[in-house]
Design a protein around this motif. Structure first.
Motif, PDB file in Angstrom:
ATOM      1  N   ASN A 193       0.760  -1.220  -0.018  1.00  0.00           N
ATOM      2  CA  ASN A 193      -0.241   0.001  -0.072  1.00  0.00           C
ATOM      3  C   ASN A 193       0.719   1.376  -0.086  1.00  0.00           C
ATOM      4  OD1 ASN A 193      -2.296  -1.318  -0.170  1.00  0.00           O
ATOM      5  ND2 ASN A 193      -2.988  -0.597   1.828  1.00  0.00           N
ATOM      6  N   ALA A 194       2.092   0.989   0.121  1.00  0.00           N
ATOM      7  CA  ALA A 194       3.036   2.140   0.041  1.00  0.00           C
ATOM      8  C   ALA A 194       3.281   2.836  -1.476  1.00  0.00           C
ATOM      9  CB  ALA A 194       4.348   1.893   0.954  1.00  0.00           C
ATOM     10  N   ALA A 195       2.980   2.219  -2.391  1.00  0.00           N
ATOM     11  CA  ALA A 195       3.344   2.297  -3.655  1.00  0.00           C
ATOM     12  C   ALA A 195       2.520   3.619  -4.085  1.00  0.00           C
ATOM     13  CB  ALA A 195       3.024   1.228  -4.657  1.00  0.00           C
ATOM     14  N   GLY A 196       1.297   3.709  -3.808  1.00  0.00           N
ATOM     15  CA  GLY A 196       0.622   4.906  -4.092  1.00  0.00           C
ATOM     16  C   GLY A 196       1.169   6.303  -3.511  1.00  0.00           C
ATOM     17  N   VAL A 197       1.346   5.960  -2.228  1.00  0.00           N
ATOM     18  CA  VAL A 197       1.929   7.212  -1.699  1.00  0.00           C
ATOM     19  C   VAL A 197       3.522   7.508  -2.290  1.00  0.00           C
ATOM     20  CG1 VAL A 197       2.622   7.877   0.963  1.00  0.00           C
ATOM     21  CG2 VAL A 197       0.454   6.713   0.551  1.00  0.00           C
ATOM     22  N   LEU A 198       4.148   6.737  -2.200  1.00  0.00           N
ATOM     23  CA  LEU A 198       5.639   6.887  -2.803  1.00  0.00           C
ATOM     24  C   LEU A 198       5.480   7.531  -4.289  1.00  0.00           C
ATOM     25  CD1 LEU A 198       7.582   3.813  -1.207  1.00  0.00           C
ATOM     26  CD2 LEU A 198       8.170   6.306  -0.864  1.00  0.00           C
ATOM     27  N   GLY A 199       4.452   7.080  -5.014  1.00  0.00           N
ATOM     28  CA  GLY A 199       4.328   7.674  -6.332  1.00  0.00           C
ATOM     29  C   GLY A 199       4.157   8.934  -6.386  1.00  0.00           C
TER      30      GLY A 199
END
Ligand SMILES: [Zn+2]
Length: 365
Positions: A317-323
């Protein structure tokens, strides 16, 4: 409203890492930089964090997404960003920009959230509202593209020039990455295979179409179709368990889901000619029953090129935040910081707890 925004969790890095610049980034060739605010606005929750110049997530927060109306939704997003900005300023390390990943039809160039299936966007100038409310530059991205961007920089797509990013959860999200960047297309829908029609006589879809991939292959579709066929209300992961035990209805529905995904993926691969598909979302936790069957169905459908490698997404779930954070840094002209991220080890998956993933127990994320 205020109580809703008090969802801070403890799994992010302590605030102390925000102080004194970012020695790791400096070591990797990037100038130390300020943190940015990154939000991921989904159908059930708004996830947020301060992201440092070394790609660490501090002050991870999650609050429920208001389902009522557009003003409440916008207010919740602005309030989540403001709470993070105030905490960062109080630490003496003010955030310099905001990146927001949002579900729905998103016009990234204009910063406008056009519409959403589960979110009440109404041509909402979300970037403008954030800039006016916080006085910081704000950048808006579609959530599947944000996740693809995160995976391209720090996750399973690192080093791949072109790949497809597929997110299997309540719905089917996807994006296509070319030359390391998710492409947007004329309407912000490039690579959106969840609404490719795989059955002209199929069920109506939330998008207005009929027989879309999402009506067959999403976790919500599996549960809904099993209920319609048997009267048993089960979660999608329980339907797969029944399939594994030989339940004929469950096996048939699972096979239909894999077939629909393979058909849509083969079409996308034919357009992009990529050799990697990164699969994330709650349903990716199904593991071999998903990956092995999808792989063999792809082999059966792709003749001219070798079938693409299927890789599980690495960032959860960190992918969207990091993107979203990468987009905010780009807005600040800090491509040097983003390049330094490519050399970092992938962030620990432990963040999923704070960001609302389910450890694979639930697919509808
Ligand atoms: Zn559809």
């Amino acid at each position: 409203m205020a109580a809703e925004h008090d969802g801070e969790r403890g799994a992010g890095e302590p605030l102390s890492i925000l102080r004194g610049g970012s020695p790791e980034a400096a070591r990797d060739g990037a100038r130390p930089g300020p943190p940015v605010i990154a939000l991921d606005v989904g159908g059930s929750s708004i996830k947020g964090a301060l992201v440092t110049a070394t790609a660490r997530l501090a002050l991870v927060r999650r609050v429920p997404t208001p389902a009522t109306d557009e003003p409440a939704l916008v207010e919740a997003v602005v309030a989540a960003a403001r709470a993070l900005a105030e905490r960062a300023a109080a630490e003496g390390t003010p955030a310099a920009a905001i990146g927001v990943a949002a579900a729905g039809v998103i016009d990234e160039s204009a910063g406008i959230a056009r519409q959403g299936a589960n979110l009440r966007w109404r041509d909402t100038d979300l970037a403008g509202r954030l800039e006016a409310g916080l006085g910081l530059p704000a950048t808006l991205l579609q959530d599947a593209r944000a996740a693809a961007r995160g995976e391209a920089i720090l996750g399973a797509g690192r080093g791949a020039g072109s790949f497809l990013s597929l997110i299997l959860g309540t719905g089917v999200g996807s994006a296509v990455v070319v030359a390391g960047r998710p492409i947007q297309g004329a309407h912000g829908l490039a690579g959106e295979i969840g609404h490719l029609q795989v059955d002209p006589h199929g069920l109506r879809c939330g998008c207005g179409g009929r027989g879309c991939v999402e009506t067959v292959a999403s976790a919500a579709a599996l549960a809904r179709r099993y209920l319609a066929a048997t009267g048993d209300a089960l979660r999608a992961e329980a339907v797969l368990e029944r399939a594994a035990r030989g339940d004929r209805v469950a096996r048939s529905l699972w096979s239909d889901a894999i077939s629909a995904l393979a058909t849509a993926l083969a079409a996308a691969v034919a357009v992009v000619d990529c050799d990697l598909v990164v699969v994330g979302g709650g349903m990716a936790a199904a593991g071999p029953p998903l990956f092995d069957q999808l792989r063999s169905e792809l082999v059966a459908r792709i003749s001219l090129a070798p079938p693409p490698e299927l890789a599980p997404a690495a960032l959860g779930n960190a992918a969207g935040v990091l993107g979203a954070a990468a987009a905010a840094l780009e807005r600040l002209d800090r491509g040097d910081v983003i390049r330094s991220w490519r050399a970092l080890p992938a962030p620990a998956r432990g963040l999923d707890g704070a960001l609302g993933a389910d450890g694979g127990r639930r697919w509808n994320t």
